[in-house]
Design an enzyme around this catalytic site. Structure first.
Site, short mmCIF file in Angstrom:
data_model
loop_
_atom_site.label_atom_id
_atom_site.label_comp_id
_atom_site.label_asym_id
_atom_site.label_seq_id
_atom_site.Cartn_x
_atom_site.Cartn_y
_atom_site.Cartn_z
N LYS A 22 0.60 10.87 -2.06
CA LYS A 22 1.43 10.11 -2.29
C LYS A 22 1.88 9.58 -3.54
O LYS A 22 3.05 9.78 -4.07
CB LYS A 22 1.12 8.73 -1.44
CG LYS A 22 1.99 7.50 -1.64
CD LYS A 22 1.44 6.17 -1.12
CE LYS A 22 1.87 4.81 -1.42
NZ LYS A 22 1.51 4.56 -2.90
N ASN A 23 0.86 9.29 -4.43
CA ASN A 23 0.98 8.78 -5.62
C ASN A 23 1.45 9.62 -6.61
O ASN A 23 1.89 9.13 -7.66
CB ASN A 23 -0.23 8.02 -6.22
CG ASN A 23 -0.49 6.42 -5.35
OD1 ASN A 23 0.42 6.38 -4.79
ND2 ASN A 23 -1.55 5.98 -5.58
N CYS A 117 3.00 -3.04 -2.39
CA CYS A 117 1.99 -4.08 -1.63
C CYS A 117 1.66 -5.18 -2.66
O CYS A 117 1.60 -5.09 -3.57
CB CYS A 117 0.65 -3.24 -1.40
SG CYS A 117 0.74 -1.93 -0.22
N ARG A 122 1.44 -8.30 -10.22
CA ARG A 122 1.12 -6.97 -10.69
C ARG A 122 2.40 -6.80 -11.79
O ARG A 122 3.40 -6.28 -11.40
CB ARG A 122 1.55 -6.04 -9.39
CG ARG A 122 0.36 -5.92 -8.17
CD ARG A 122 0.64 -5.07 -7.23
NE ARG A 122 0.33 -3.83 -7.57
CZ ARG A 122 0.77 -2.50 -6.82
NH1 ARG A 122 1.04 -2.97 -5.40
NH2 ARG A 122 0.15 -1.60 -7.04
N ASP A 307 -7.93 1.59 -3.99
CA ASP A 307 -7.24 2.06 -2.67
C ASP A 307 -8.10 2.27 -1.50
O ASP A 307 -7.81 2.23 -0.30
CB ASP A 307 -6.04 2.98 -2.90
CG ASP A 307 -5.12 2.40 -3.79
OD1 ASP A 307 -4.90 1.20 -4.18
OD2 ASP A 307 -4.04 3.36 -4.02
N ARG A 399 4.04 3.87 5.20
CA ARG A 399 4.53 3.84 3.63
C ARG A 399 3.49 5.09 3.05
O ARG A 399 4.00 5.64 2.18
CB ARG A 399 4.26 2.58 2.85
CG ARG A 399 5.40 1.71 3.05
CD ARG A 399 4.99 0.49 2.01
NE ARG A 399 4.65 1.35 0.56
CZ ARG A 399 3.85 0.74 -0.08
NH1 ARG A 399 3.11 -0.34 -0.03
NH2 ARG A 399 3.57 1.47 -1.27
#
Ligand code: UD1
Length: 434
Positions: A22-23, A117, A122, A307, A399
């Site tokens: 994903k990232n 999230c 952040r 994570d 997600r």
């Protein structure tokens, strides 16, 4: 409103194929905006974050076409529009990569403050510091971030990051790729997805060296050309199934992975007594009959990933003895603890430290997925609990995990996705209030 209804007490057995990271995908898709030609990207995970980014590119005028379930062709050659849809952008954290990509391509960008999230504050100050150093004027007004390269093009420079930030490192790499001259990023993050982004850009004609170390050097290029690239497997998805196998006491072969990326997770699981056997591109996890306590501290790569903290937290509720987690990245990543408490877990939180009194029997309960990885933790806890667990807000989970329920059920989990009509929800609320 869809929810996961989990029958507890199941043990995972079998194998699972890991999807693309994903990232990495959420940076590579915006990077396609800088490419003059067609990018064919393979191993794109089917998750809502990648869907949203592809929709954003389409709205900007890109041609996007799926060749099969995980291969997408993106052609941004004719993109002129820089006005990305506000509502889509503010939903995802990774929309900040459009700043670097658009600055590189057009010399200016207009994006929203990123969503994603909520783990406390952040900020994106390191992204802004990087863009400013490269010669952009950055302004935040009315919920938008405006950036404009003074003189129309960015210029290479030396940037020292005050914090090791994955997002800032990748965003600066994006912006510097089409800048004039050489950029050096010091104190860069070293996550595998940073290497993947650099490899993607290099395969399209960029000149980036040192990705995966704390010093990344980018020699700016005039243009990027099209090509084909395959995204690496998802470290966190693989880690989640490893923890799920260990927590349920099962035996699972996790396929299509890079074992090196999982070393920090494998090492911690071995400390709990779990057997982890590494092969060339897969890992076999065999749960122990009784799990031992461990201490965990989350750190930037190659440390234990933040994570993976919530899934590991779910496992530590079951491990015998007292375990301590220290969160080294975020201020507020323990919201899921309240949900685990509803299932009978005994956990104390003080700032960034959480103490798990393990060895408890968890019992099914209605719980919330507070965020993406917290949601995965609830599912793991639900599979280990006695009785039924209902997980709400599953859109967070979707997600970042491709076909989460399908993959778990294929290994013996019993999870149903049930649509609870809204009227019924409202009725329940009225009943509980009165
Ligand atoms: C990325 C990942 C996220 C993961 C995180 C850490 C994506 C889309 N998300 O998030 O899943 O949890 O890396 O591995 O890739 N910080 C600042 N200023 C900044 C940027 C960050 O203070 O400008 C702080 C953050 O608040 C946090 C720390 O630095 O405390 C690390 O954040 P960062 O590595 O940037 O995380 P993200 O890129 O947002």
């Amino acid at each position: 409103m869809e929810k996961y209804v989990i029958k507890g007490g199941t043990v995972l057995h079998g194998e699972v194929e890991i999807s693309g990271a994903k990232n990495a995908a959420v940076a590579i898709i915006p990077a396609a905006l800088m490419v003059d030609g067609v990018c064919r990207i393979e191993n794109v995970p089917q998750i809502s974050d990648t869907d949203m980014l592809l929709t954003i590119l389409k709205e900007l005028g890109a041609k996007v076409r799926y060749l099969n379930r995980s291969t997408v062709e993106i052609d941004c050659t004719k993109v002129r529009n820089q006005d990305a849809p506000y509502d889509l952008m503010r939903k995802i954290r990774a929309s900040y990569y459009l700043i670097g990509a658009m600055l590189g391509r057009f010399g200016s960008s207009k994006t929203t403050m990123p969503g994603g999230c909520n783990f406390g504050v952040r900020p994106i100050d390191q992204h802004i510091k990087g863009m400013t150093a490269l010669g952009a004027q950055v302004d935040i007004r009315n919920g938008y971030v405006y950036a404009e390269a003074v003189g129309g093009r960015l210029h290479g420079t030396r940037i020292y990051l005050d914090k090791v930030s994955v997002g800032a490192t990748m965003n600066i790499i994006l912006a510097a790729t089409l800048a004039q001259g050489r950029t050096i990023i010091e104190n860069a993050a070293r996550e595998p997805h940073i290497v993947d982004l650099a490899n993607f850009l290099n395969s399209m004609g960029a000149d980036i060296r040192g990705a995966g170390t704390d010093t990344v050097k980018i020699n700016g290029t005039e243009r990027l050309h099209g090509g084909t690239y395959t995204i690496i497997p998802d470290q966190i998805e693989a880690g989640t199934y490893m923890v799920a196998a260990a927590a349920t006491g099962g035996e699972v072969l996790i396929k299509n992975i890079i074992p090196k990326h999982l070393e920090c997770i494998s090492a911690k699981l071995r400390e709990t007594g779990t057997i982890v056997q590494e092969y060339e591109d897969c890992v076999l996890v065999k749960g122990a009959s009784s799990l031992r306590r461990v201490n965990v501290k989350t750190l930037p790569y190659p440390g234990f990933p933040t994570d993976m903290q919530p899934p590991m937290g779910a496992l530590l509720c079951l491990a015998n003895g007292t375990s301590v987690i220290t969160e080294g990245i975020y201020d507020n990543r323990y919201k899921y603890v309240n949900e685990l408490r509803k299932m009978g877990a005994e956990i104390q939180v003080d700032g960034r430290v959480a103490v798990f009194e393990g060895g408890k029997r968890l019992t099914g309960a209605p719980v919330q997925a507070c965020d993406l990885r917290a949601g995965a933790a609830m599912v793991i806890a639900g599979m280990c609990a006695s009785g039924t667990t209902v997980v709400e807000d599953i859109h967070y989970i979707e997600r970042g995990y491709e076909n989460f329920v399908g993959k778990l059920n294929a290994m013996g989990a019993e999870i149903e996705i049930i649509d609870f009509p809204e009227e019924e929800e409202n009725l329940k609320k009225i009943i509980s209030v009165s």
